[in-house]
Write a protein that holds these residues in place. Structure first.
Motif, mmCIF file in Angstrom:
data_model
loop_
_atom_site.group_PDB
_atom_site.id
_atom_site.type_symbol
_atom_site.label_atom_id
_atom_site.label_comp_id
_atom_site.label_asym_id
_atom_site.label_seq_id
_atom_site.Cartn_x
_atom_site.Cartn_y
_atom_site.Cartn_z
ATOM 1 N N GLU A 1 0.841 -1.340 0.022
ATOM 2 C CA GLU A 1 -0.500 -0.464 0.126
ATOM 3 C C GLU A 1 0.770 1.434 -0.274
ATOM 4 O O GLU A 1 1.277 1.633 0.690
ATOM 5 C CB GLU A 1 -0.995 -0.315 1.610
ATOM 6 N N GLN A 2 1.306 1.185 -1.170
ATOM 7 C CA GLN A 2 2.040 2.935 -0.680
ATOM 8 C C GLN A 2 1.089 4.160 -0.628
ATOM 9 O O GLN A 2 0.402 4.322 -0.605
ATOM 10 C CB GLN A 2 2.784 3.339 -3.056
ATOM 11 N N VAL A 3 2.292 5.020 -0.126
ATOM 12 C CA VAL A 3 2.108 6.298 0.850
ATOM 13 C C VAL A 3 2.723 7.385 0.477
ATOM 14 O O VAL A 3 2.699 8.321 0.729
ATOM 15 C CB VAL A 3 2.723 5.632 1.814
ATOM 16 N N HIS A 4 3.142 7.315 -0.877
ATOM 17 C CA HIS A 4 3.914 8.602 -1.282
ATOM 18 C C HIS A 4 4.977 9.391 -0.653
ATOM 19 O O HIS A 4 5.416 10.417 0.499
ATOM 20 C CB HIS A 4 3.590 9.390 -1.578
ATOM 21 N N GLY A 5 6.059 7.648 0.316
ATOM 22 C CA GLY A 5 7.336 8.883 1.931
ATOM 23 C C GLY A 5 7.851 7.872 1.445
ATOM 24 O O GLY A 5 8.115 7.768 0.046
ATOM 25 N N ASP A 6 8.718 7.410 2.239
ATOM 26 C CA ASP A 6 10.333 7.061 1.358
ATOM 27 C C ASP A 6 10.529 5.770 2.948
ATOM 28 O O ASP A 6 11.390 5.598 3.057
ATOM 29 C CB ASP A 6 11.294 8.133 3.264
ATOM 30 N N ARG A 7 9.690 4.951 2.767
ATOM 31 C CA ARG A 7 9.587 3.846 3.854
ATOM 32 C C ARG A 7 9.865 2.506 2.910
ATOM 33 O O ARG A 7 9.322 2.661 1.632
ATOM 34 C CB ARG A 7 8.737 3.454 4.355
ATOM 35 N N ASP B 1 6.996 2.192 0.647
ATOM 36 C CA ASP B 1 6.605 2.658 -0.508
ATOM 37 C C ASP B 1 7.537 1.968 -1.437
ATOM 38 O O ASP B 1 8.013 2.003 -2.427
ATOM 39 C CB ASP B 1 7.479 3.836 -1.288
ATOM 40 N N GLY B 2 8.558 0.894 -0.860
ATOM 41 C CA GLY B 2 9.174 -0.354 -1.597
ATOM 42 C C GLY B 2 8.830 -1.398 -0.708
ATOM 43 O O GLY B 2 8.666 -1.631 0.458
ATOM 44 N N LEU B 3 10.029 -2.342 -1.761
ATOM 45 C CA LEU B 3 9.972 -3.711 -1.241
ATOM 46 C C LEU B 3 11.520 -4.368 -1.326
ATOM 47 O O LEU B 3 11.460 -3.730 -2.642
ATOM 48 C CB LEU B 3 8.856 -4.219 -1.682
ATOM 49 N N ILE B 4 11.809 -4.892 -0.713
ATOM 50 C CA ILE B 4 13.378 -5.809 -0.714
ATOM 51 C C ILE B 4 12.806 -7.416 0.041
ATOM 52 O O ILE B 4 11.808 -6.822 1.459
ATOM 53 C CB ILE B 4 14.263 -5.432 -0.065
ATOM 54 N N THR B 5 13.096 -7.916 -0.580
ATOM 55 C CA THR B 5 13.408 -8.963 -0.479
ATOM 56 C C THR B 5 14.484 -10.310 -0.937
ATOM 57 O O THR B 5 14.940 -9.776 -1.713
ATOM 58 C CB THR B 5 12.304 -10.242 -0.466
ATOM 59 N N ASN B 6 15.230 -10.875 -0.254
ATOM 60 C CA ASN B 6 16.102 -12.235 -0.594
ATOM 61 C C ASN B 6 15.755 -13.665 -0.923
ATOM 62 O O ASN B 6 16.392 -14.921 -0.230
ATOM 63 C CB ASN B 6 17.593 -12.064 0.037
ATOM 64 N N THR B 7 14.441 -14.058 -0.292
ATOM 65 C CA THR B 7 13.832 -14.887 -0.932
ATOM 66 C C THR B 7 13.268 -15.702 -2.323
ATOM 67 O O THR B 7 12.593 -14.610 -2.925
ATOM 68 C CB THR B 7 11.609 -14.942 0.352
ATOM 69 N N PRO B 8 13.192 -16.334 -2.698
ATOM 70 C CA PRO B 8 13.535 -17.253 -4.216
ATOM 71 C C PRO B 8 12.535 -17.374 -3.754
ATOM 72 O O PRO B 8 11.191 -17.453 -3.016
ATOM 73 C CB PRO B 8 14.225 -18.223 -4.241
ATOM 74 N N ASN B 9 11.482 -16.980 -5.089
ATOM 75 C CA ASN B 9 10.704 -17.549 -6.037
ATOM 76 C C ASN B 9 9.431 -16.436 -5.144
ATOM 77 O O ASN B 9 8.086 -17.178 -4.970
ATOM 78 C CB ASN B 9 9.766 -18.981 -5.767
ATOM 79 N N CYS C 1 3.945 7.643 -11.861
ATOM 80 C CA CYS C 1 5.682 7.529 -10.802
ATOM 81 C C CYS C 1 6.077 6.210 -11.624
ATOM 82 O O CYS C 1 5.242 5.629 -12.246
ATOM 83 C CB CYS C 1 5.248 7.002 -9.905
ATOM 84 N N ILE C 2 7.481 6.228 -11.730
ATOM 85 C CA ILE C 2 8.219 5.771 -12.710
ATOM 86 C C ILE C 2 8.853 4.877 -10.968
ATOM 87 O O ILE C 2 9.013 5.027 -10.717
ATOM 88 C CB ILE C 2 9.046 6.102 -12.813
ATOM 89 N N PRO C 3 8.410 3.471 -11.220
ATOM 90 C CA PRO C 3 8.539 2.838 -10.456
ATOM 91 C C PRO C 3 10.454 1.563 -10.963
ATOM 92 O O PRO C 3 10.748 1.470 -12.487
ATOM 93 C CB PRO C 3 7.861 1.096 -11.017
ATOM 94 N N LEU C 4 11.049 1.854 -9.871
ATOM 95 C CA LEU C 4 12.098 1.438 -10.244
ATOM 96 C C LEU C 4 12.516 -0.039 -9.332
ATOM 97 O O LEU C 4 12.438 -0.242 -8.558
ATOM 98 C CB LEU C 4 13.045 2.358 -9.410
ATOM 99 N N PHE C 5 13.668 -0.253 -10.169
ATOM 100 C CA PHE C 5 13.756 -1.813 -10.144
ATOM 101 C C PHE C 5 15.641 -2.233 -9.614
ATOM 102 O O PHE C 5 15.763 -1.915 -11.011
ATOM 103 C CB PHE C 5 13.009 -3.407 -10.583
#
Length: 92
Positions: free
Chosen positions: A47-53, A67-75, A85-89
């Motif tokens: 749920e995006q909030v246009h912040g920096d979390r 506003d962003g997600l990080i994982t190291n979990t496969p699949n 907005c432009i998504p960055l990967f």
């Protein structure tokens, strides 16, 4: 490790719960993910909030107020909705 990025188009139907019924959007999501061979039970939404979390995730879930997600979990698939907005990967 393979990185895949998919984006929906108008042909895939409405993908936003803000503008459609849960039934309609769930059906469109299921059809979209099936097209790419993605298991819907392995998706993380946010749920995006246009912040920096940034949310660090290890399992499928809904991350609220981030506003962003990080994982190291496969699949594990990370899903992002965006309009003007432009998504960055990033992958390392």
């Amino acid at each position: 490790m393979k990185v895949s990025i998919f984006t929906s188009t108008i042909a895939d139907g409405n993908m936003s719960y803000k503008f459609g019924t849960r039934e309609e959007v769930d059906k469109n999501h299921a059809r979209f993910f099936k097209k790419y061979g993605v298991n819907p039970s392995r998706i993380v939404y946010m749920e995006q909030v246009h912040g920096d979390r940034i949310g660090v995730v290890k399992r499928p879930q809904l991350r609220k107020k981030t506003d962003g997600l990080i994982t190291n979990t496969p699949n594990l698939w990370l899903a992002v909705y965006h309009a003007d907005c432009i998504p960055l990967f990033f992958y390392t």
